[in-house]
Design a protein around this motif. Structure first.
Motif, PDB file in Angstrom:
ATOM      1  N   ALA A  23      15.115  13.555  46.780  1.00  0.00           N
ATOM      2  CA  ALA A  23      14.804  14.890  47.305  1.00  0.00           C
ATOM      3  C   ALA A  23      13.852  14.777  48.487  1.00  0.00           C
ATOM      4  N   GLN A  24      12.830  13.942  48.336  1.00  0.00           N
ATOM      5  CA  GLN A  24      11.859  13.755  49.413  1.00  0.00           C
ATOM      6  C   GLN A  24      12.537  13.202  50.665  1.00  0.00           C
ATOM      7  N   LEU A  25      13.381  12.177  50.477  1.00  0.00           N
ATOM      8  CA  LEU A  25      14.040  11.549  51.630  1.00  0.00           C
ATOM      9  C   LEU A  25      14.934  12.553  52.365  1.00  0.00           C
ATOM     10  N   VAL A  26      15.716  13.322  51.587  1.00  0.00           N
ATOM     11  CA  VAL A  26      16.630  14.277  52.218  1.00  0.00           C
ATOM     12  C   VAL A  26      15.837  15.336  52.980  1.00  0.00           C
ATOM     13  N   CYS A  27      14.762  15.829  52.366  1.00  0.00           N
ATOM     14  CA  CYS A  27      13.967  16.853  53.042  1.00  0.00           C
ATOM     15  C   CYS A  27      13.357  16.303  54.334  1.00  0.00           C
ATOM     16  N   GLN A  28      12.858  15.076  54.256  1.00  0.00           N
ATOM     17  CA  GLN A  28      12.315  14.455  55.472  1.00  0.00           C
ATOM     18  C   GLN A  28      13.370  14.416  56.577  1.00  0.00           C
ATOM     19  N   ALA A  29      14.553  13.944  56.201  1.00  0.00           N
ATOM     20  CA  ALA A  29      15.619  13.797  57.195  1.00  0.00           C
ATOM     21  C   ALA A  29      16.006  15.135  57.793  1.00  0.00           C
ATOM     22  N   LEU A  30      15.850  16.204  57.024  1.00  0.00           N
ATOM     23  CA  LEU A  30      16.243  17.530  57.506  1.00  0.00           C
ATOM     24  C   LEU A  30      15.069  18.297  58.097  1.00  0.00           C
ATOM     25  N   GLY A  31      13.920  17.638  58.156  1.00  0.00           N
ATOM     26  CA  GLY A  31      12.762  18.288  58.753  1.00  0.00           C
ATOM     27  C   GLY A  31      12.196  19.406  57.891  1.00  0.00           C
ATOM     28  N   ILE A  32      12.290  19.229  56.582  1.00  0.00           N
ATOM     29  CA  ILE A  32      11.692  20.218  55.680  1.00  0.00           C
ATOM     30  C   ILE A  32      10.467  19.576  55.049  1.00  0.00           C
ATOM     31  N   GLU A  33       9.321  20.221  55.192  1.00  0.00           N
ATOM     32  CA  GLU A  33       8.116  19.605  54.640  1.00  0.00           C
ATOM     33  C   GLU A  33       7.845  20.117  53.237  1.00  0.00           C
ATOM     34  N   LEU A  34       7.736  19.188  52.290  1.00  0.00           N
ATOM     35  CA  LEU A  34       7.394  19.555  50.917  1.00  0.00           C
ATOM     36  C   LEU A  34       5.925  19.207  50.687  1.00  0.00           C
ATOM     37  N   GLN A  35       5.090  20.220  50.596  1.00  0.00           N
ATOM     38  CA  GLN A  35       3.660  19.975  50.369  1.00  0.00           C
ATOM     39  C   GLN A  35       3.366  20.145  48.897  1.00  0.00           C
ATOM     40  N   GLU A  36       3.104  19.026  48.220  1.00  0.00           N
ATOM     41  CA  GLU A  36       2.932  19.118  46.776  1.00  0.00           C
ATOM     42  C   GLU A  36       1.720  19.983  46.428  1.00  0.00           C
ATOM     43  N   ILE A  37       1.914  20.857  45.468  1.00  0.00           N
ATOM     44  CA  ILE A  37       0.827  21.733  45.022  1.00  0.00           C
ATOM     45  C   ILE A  37      -0.234  20.866  44.347  1.00  0.00           C
TER      46      ILE A  37
END
Ligand SMILES: Cc1cc2nc3c(=O)[nH]c(=O)nc-3n(C[C@H](O)[C@H](O)[C@H](O)COP(=O)(O)OP(=O)(O)OC[C@H]3O[C@@H](n4cnc5c(N)ncnc54)[C@H](O)[C@@H]3O)c2cc1C
Lengths: 281, 668
Positions: A23-37
Motif C-alpha cells: 500500500a505504501q509503495l503504490v501510494c508513493q508511486a501515485l504521489g499520495i502521501e499517507l501520514q500515519e496518525i
C-alpha cells in the motif's frame, strides 16, 4: 499532492505486512502521501464493541479526533477499521451521543473528519496510473468482502451487491477481470478460531467460484479476507491452490515494483509460480 | 343596498353540540347589512332549503350567507336554492363552522363559538361585494381521442364507438393489443389471452365509428374540454396500407433478422414485419434502423472518403410484393384533428432488472423475466410453446421464481406493489407443470397478494395441484455453476438459508409507466406521480378523471392493474367521456380570472405561473400586447392574481377587494 491521515489498524500493522508495504509503495508511486496518525489505538473492533457499545464508539472517536486535529481525511487499508470509524462518525451525528463521547475523551471532537477505505482513495476519479508493466491479461477475480461497500447508508461508496471500483482499478493495470457472483460473499470473517470448519466451507466456496469463473488469482482488499482465503487452503479438500493477492500488490507489480519488494513471497499459497509464468516476477 | 340573510345551521348536534348557536345568531344580527337570521336544524334538507327560499322571497334578501359545512359539500346545493328563489346563484357565500369550528375545536366551546362569529362576519363582508355572475357556454366537438391501444384503450374505444361517438385510436406500435397480446393464458381462469383479446382487436378495426392510427403518436395538444386540437404524427410504414394484402411474402423473404420486441428478445423478426400473426392491422412496417436498403441509401449518401464497404442493395420485399405495396417515398405525416374528450391509456413496461447485480445484472443468460417466459409458454410464441433455456436450448426441469424484482424495494426507487406478479407467478408455475409434469417450480415471495375474485383459490391451486413450493424470503444471490444457476436465499419462515440449483430463473419484474408517459402527460397538461403513473383527480371518487377537464385516464398508465381492472377502468373512462360528448354545450364555472387591460404591464408572469395554459396574449388597438384569460381553460386557482405586480388580475367571485373586506372584518 493528496495527503491522508493514515490509520493502519492492528492487522495491517502486525500480520498483513505485505499489505502495508505494498500500500505504501503504490501510494508513493501515485504521489499520495499517507501520514500515519501518531499514537493511534484500537478502532473499537473485535472484542471492544461487543463488550460495551460506548467503549467501541469512544475508541473509534479517539482515533477520529487525532485525524481531525491533523486536518486530513482518514484512510485505512482495513475494511473493518474503516467500517468502525465511519460507523462511529455516522452515529455521532447525534449531538447527544457526541456530547457523551466528548465527555469521555475529555477533548472537543467536532466529528468533521472524513473516512475512506484505501480502495476508495485509490479508485477515485480517473487518476492516470503510470503503468510500467501491464499485467498482461492475468485473470483475476476481484473480491471485495463484506464490509468495504456495506452499509451503503454509512459509507456511500460503490454498490452493495455488484461493486465495480476494484474491477476498474484492476482492468486499468492490465488484468483481465472475470465476472463472478461472489464479490461480497462472507469469507468466514473472525471465525477461524472458533469454527474452522465454517471458514473452510465459506472461503472454500469463494475460491471454487473464482476458479469456475476462470480466475487464476483472487484480489483482496482486507487483511482478514486474505488470511482466511490464503492461509487455510492446505486444510481444504480439495486444495484450491488459488493465489490470493492484495490489490495493492497487483497494482505494485504493474507500477514496476518487484515481487520481492511487494513481499509476494510471503503468502501461504504460492503466487510466484503464476506470476513467473506470466513474466511478472 | 344589499339585504343579507344569514342561515346558521345546527347540522343536528354536529355544530350545535359545540357552537353556541343563540350567541352566534345574536352576533350575526348586529353585522352590517344583515336583515335576516335563521337557524335551521339541517339547512341542506329539503325543509332547510325551503326556509332559505322562502326567506329570500319574503324578506327581499339580495345576498345569502349559509354558515354550515364546507362549500365542497353543499355550495352547489345552496346555489340551486338561490336560483330557484330567483336570485343569481353566485350571490352566495358559505362560512364553514362545522369542520373549521365544531369539529376541530370540540374541546373548547367558547373558542369555537368565537371563531364561528368571526367566520360569519368575514363571509358577510365578502358577500356584500359579490356581483352576479353568469356561466358561459361553449360548443362540443363530438369526437373522442384514445391514446394507447392496449386492452384498456381498446375497451374505451369500443364503448365510445358503440355509444355512437366517433373515435380516433392512436397506438405507438405497428399493432394494437398492448402487453396482453404477449401473454399466453390469463389468471385466474387460464383462458387463452389471444382468444379473448384478438376478437376485440378485430372489432376495433372493423368498427364504423373507430379510426385506427397505428405507428402514430400524439405530437401536440391545445384547446380545452369540448374543443381540443391535437396534432398526430403518423410514422411512415413505407408500405401502402391500401395496396397491401397481408400475404406475408415480404416478411418471410426479408433476409435481415433482428431480435423481436414483441417476443421480448426470445425470438427474431425480419426488418419488414408484423409484430405477431394476429396483429391489427395486419400490414407490415419497415424498421428503418435495420432495413438493408435504407442502410444502402445511407451508404450512398455518405461522403466517399468516410463510407465503408458497399452494402447489399437488397429491396427483396419490393421485388417480391405482388401488389407492389412497398413505397420508399412514403413520409411521416402530421394529422390535425379536433376532439371533445381525450382518454389516455398508455399502459406500462416492465422494470429493467439490470440494476440488480446480485441477480446477475442481466448477464446470466438463463435468468429471464416473466414476460419472456410468457412468450415461451405461448403456443404461437417463438419456441412454439416449448420452454427452453436461452443458453443451450435445454428444457428446464427446476425453475425458480423471484417475486418483487423492482417492486416493494426502496433501494431501486420502486416501493410500490406491482399488483400482478404474485398471480402471474402462480399462473406460470401451473402452466409449466401442465406442459411438463416433471417440472418443479419454486417461488420466493414476500407476501402472496391474491386479493381479486378467485385469486386466493388460484394461488392455492399452484401450491396444491401444481406442487409449486413457496418459500418466504428474498434471494440474496444467483450465480452460475456449470450448467446450473445456484439461487441462494433465505427461508424466513424456517429461519434458515436455502440454496436451489435451478435450470431457469424467472424474475417477476415489476411494472412501471410506459416510456414517454410523462412527456405525454406534460403535453396534455395532466399530473403524474413520482414514478410517472398518471394522476387521477381523486384516488377514490374520481378514479378516471384528471385535473384537466375533458381528459381521462385508464388502465396500467394510472397504476398497477390486472386485465379485469384495466377493462373496467377503460369502460369507466368511456362513460365519463360520453358525459361530455353527449352535451350540446358545456357551461363553464364563471369564477375565473379577469385582466384589467388598462393596468396590465405586459410582464406575462401570469402566463408562466398558470398551470392550465389559460393565459393568452391579446393585441389592443393601441398595439399594446396584454394578457387575457381564456375562460374555458381557467380553473380559478388564483395563481395569476397573486403574482400580478400591478394588481391587474382579479378573480371573479373572490376579488382582491373582497379578500381585503374579509380581512378587515376579522377582529383579532
Ligand atoms: C408477465 C405478465 C403476465 C401477466 N399476466 C396477466 C394475467 O394472466 N391476467 C391478467 O389479468 N393480467 C396479467 N398481466 C397484466 C396485464 O398485462 C395488464 O393488466 C394489461 O396489459 C394492462 O393493459 P393496458 O391497456 O392498461 O396497458 P398495455 O397493455 O401496456 O397497453 C398500452 C398500450 O399503449 C401503447 N402506448 C404506450 N405509450 C404510448 C404513446 N405515448 N402513444 C401511443 N400509444 C402508446 C402501448 O404500445 C400499448 O399498446 C400480466 C402482466 C405481465 C407483465
Amino acid at each position: 499532492m493528496p495527503k491522508y491521515a493514515y490509520y493502519p489498524g492492528c492487522a495491517v500493522h502486525a500480520s498483513a505486512r505485505d499489505y502495508a508495504v505494498s500500500a505504501q509503495l503504490v501510494c508513493q508511486a501515485l504521489g499520495i502521501e499517507l501520514q500515519e496518525i501518531k499514537d493511534w489505538t484500537c478502532c473499537g473492533a473485535s472484542s471492544a464493541h461487543p463488550t460495551s457499545h460506548l467503549l467501541g464508539l469512544s475508541l473509534a472517536a479517539r482515533n477520529l479526533r487525532l485525524a481531525e486535529e491533523m486536518g486530513l481525511t482518514l484512510t485505512s487499508p482495513c475494511p473493518a477499521c474503516t467500517s468502525r470509524l465511519a460507523g462511529a462518525r455516522h452515529e455521532l451525528r447525534d449531538p447527544a451521543a457526541l456530547a457523551e463521547v466528548n465527555d469521555i475523551l475529555g477533548k472537543d471532537f467536532g466529528n468533521t473528519v472524513g473516512v475512506e477505505h484505501l480502495l476508495q482513495v485509490l479508485s477515485k476519479g480517473d487518476r492516470a496510473l503510470p503503468v510500467k508493466r501491464p499485467l498482461g491479461g492475468l485473470k483475476v477475480a476481484p473480491y471485495y468482502g463484506c464490509l468495504i461497500v456495506r452499509p451503503q447508508k454509512v459509507l456511500g461508496f460503490d454498490h452493495e451487491e455488484n461493486p465495480q471500483s476494484l474491477d476498474r482499478l484492476l482492468s486499468a493495470v492490465g488484468a483481465e477481470v472475470v465476472p463472478w457472483g461472489f464479490k461480497t460473499e462472507c469469507c468466514g470473517a473472525g471465525m477461524p478460531m472458533a469454527r474452522k470448519d465454517m471458514v473452510h466451507k465459506l472461503s472454500g466456496r469463494i475460491l471454487a467460484a473464482a476458479r469456475s469463473a476462470g480466475a487464476e488469482a483472487v484480489a483482496v482488499a482486507c487483511p482478514l479476507c486474505h488470511s482466511n482465503l490464503d492461509m487455510h487452503q492446505g486444510d481444504m479438500k480439495p486444495n484450491p491452490k488459488m493465489p490470493v493477492l492484495y490489490f495493492t500488490q497487483l497494482m505494485g507489480l504493474a507500477l514496476g515494483f518487484s515481487a520481492k519488494e511487494l513481499l509476494l513471497d510471503t503468502h501461504f499459497t504460492d503466487a510466484l509460480a503464476l506470476l513467473r509464468g506470466k513474466g511478472l516476477a | 343596498m344589499a339585504r343579507i340573510g344569514v342561515f346558521i345551521c345546527h347540522c343536528g348536534s354536529n355544530i350545535a353540540g359545540v357552537v353556541d348557536i343563540p350567541k352566534v345568531m345574536a352576533a350575526a344580527k348586529e353585522l352590517p347589512l344583515v336583515t335576516y337570521v335563521d337557524d335551521p336544524m339541517y339547512t341542506c334538507s329539503e325543509t332547510g332549503q325551503a326556509a332559505v327560499r322562502e326567506a329570500i322571497v319574503k324578506h327581499g334578501l339580495t345576498r345569502v350567507v349559509v354558515s354550515a359545512c364546507s362549500p365542497r359539500m353543499h355550495e352547489v346545493t345552496f346555489r340551486k336554492a338561490l336560483a330557484q328563489a330567483g336570485l343569481n346563484p353566485y350571490l352566495l357565500e358559505m362560512a364553514n363552522i362545522r369542520e373549521q369550528c365544531a369539529w376541530v375545536h370540540g374541546d373548547d366551546k367558547a373558542a369555537a363559538t368565537e371563531k364561528a362569529i368571526q367566520l360569519i362576519a368575514m363571509a358577510v363582508a365578502k358577500v356584500a361585494r359579490h356581483e352576479p355572475l353568469t356561466p358561459k357556454s361553449v360548443g362540443v366537438t363530438k369526437r373522442a381521442l384514445v391514446i394507447g391501444g392496449g386492452i384498456a384503450g381498446i375497451q374505451a374505444a369500443l364503448d365510445l364507438g358503440n355509444a355512437n361517438i366517433e373515435v380516433v385510436l392512436v397506438e405507438r406500435e405497428p399493432t394494437i393489443g398492448g402487453r396482453m397480446a404477449q401473454l399466453d393464458k390469463t389468471f385466474p381462469t387460464l383462458d387463452c389471452s389471444s382468444c379473448i383479446l384478438t376478437p376485440r382487436m378485430v372489432e376495433v378495426s372493423q368498427h364504423p365509428k373507430i379510426r385506427l392510427l397505428t405507428y402514430s403518436e400524439v405530437k401536440s395538444v391545445s384547446g380545452f374540454v369540448g374543443n381540443f386540437e391535437v396534432e398526430i404524427l403518423q410514422r411512415a410504414r413505407k408500405v401502402d396500407m391500401d395496396k397491401c394484402t397481408s400475404c406475408g411474402i415480404c416478411w418471410q423473404k426479408c433476409p435481415e433478422k433482428v431480435s423481436s420486441e414483441f417476443d421480448s428478445g426470445m425470438g427474431k423478426r425480419s426488418a419488414i414485419y408484423i409484430p405477431f400473426a394476429q396483429a391489427v392491422p395486419s400490414k407490415p412496417v419497415i424498421d428503418l434502423t435495420h432495413c438493408r436498403y435504407i442502410k444502402f441509401q445511407e451508404w450512398q449518401a455518405a461522403p466517399e472518403a468516410t463510407r465503408g464497404k458497399k452494402p447489399m442493395e437488397c429491396r427483396i420485399c419490393e421485388r417480391l410484393c405482388p401488389p407492389q405495396a412497398v413505397d420508399w417515398g412514403q413520409q411521416d405525416q402530421v394529422l390535425k384533428e379536433k376532439f371533445g374528450a381525450i382518454i389516455v391509456a398508455t399502459g406500462f413496461q416492465t422494470f429493467d432488472y439490470s440494476v440488480y447485480g446480485e441477480y446477475g445484472g442481466g448477464k446470466l443468460p438463463d435468468v429471464i423475466t416473466g414476460l419472456q417466459l410468457e412468450r415461451m409458454l405461448s403456443a404461437s410464441g417463438p419456441t412454439g410453446g416449448v420452454v427452453q433455456r436461452p443458453s443451450d436450448g435445454a428444457h428446464p426441469k427446476t425453475v425458480v421464481f423471484l417475486s418483487c424484482v423492482g417492486s416493494r424495494d426502496d433501494k431501486v426507487g420502486r416501493p410500490y406493489c406491482s399488483n400482478v406478479c404474485c398471480m402471474y407467478m402462480a399462473k406460470q408455475s401451473i402452466l409449466l407443470k401442465e406442459h411438463d409434469p416433471q417440472v418443479q417450480s419454486y417461488v420466493f415471495y414476500i407476501d402472496t397478494r391474491a386479493t381479486g375474485k378467485g385469486y386466493e383459490e388460484f394461488s392455492r391451486r399452484a401450491q396444491e395441484e401444481a406442487g409449486t413450493v413457496y418459500l418466504r424470503g428474498r434471494v440474496s444471490k444467483i450465480y452460475q455453476e456449470g450448467k446450473k444457476l445456484v439461487v441462494m436465499g433465505e427461508d424466513s419462515l424456517m429461519g434458515r438459508p436455502v440454496e436451489i440449483a435451478a435450470d431457469l430463473v424467472v424474475l417477476a419484474t415489476g411494472v412501471e409507466p410506459a416510456a414517454g408517459a410523462t412527456e405525454l402527460a406534460q403535453k396534455l397538461n395532466i399530473g403524474y406521480d413520482t414514478y410517472g403513473f398518471l394522476m387521477e383527480a381523486h384516488p377514490k371518487l374520481r378514479p378516471v378523471e384528471t385535473q384537466t377537464d375533458g381528459i381521462f385516464v385508464a388502465g396500467m398508465a394510472v397504476g398497477p392493474k390486472d386485465v379485469p381492472a384495466a377493462v373496467a377502468h377503460g369502460s369507466a373512462a368511456a362513460v365519463k367521456a360520453v358525459g361530455i360528448l353527449s352535451q350540446e354545450k358545456l357551461t363553464t364555472d364563471p369564477g375565473t380570472a379577469l385582466v384589467d387591460a388598462a393596468k396590465c404591464v405586459s410582464c406575462f408572469l401570469c402566463e408562466e405561473v398558470c398551470p392550465f395554459n389559460a393565459v393568452e396574449r391579446e393585441t389592443l388597438r393601441d398595439k399594446r400586447v396584454v394578457a387575457r384569460i381564456n375562460e374555458s381553460l381557467c380553473k380559478g386557482c388564483g395563481l395569476c392574481v397573486s403574482c400580478c405586480r400591478p394588481g391587474a388580475i382579479n378573480l371573479k367571485g373572490s376579488t382582491n377587494q373582497q379578500l381585503m373586506a374579509e380581512l378587515m372584518a376579522l377582529k383579532l
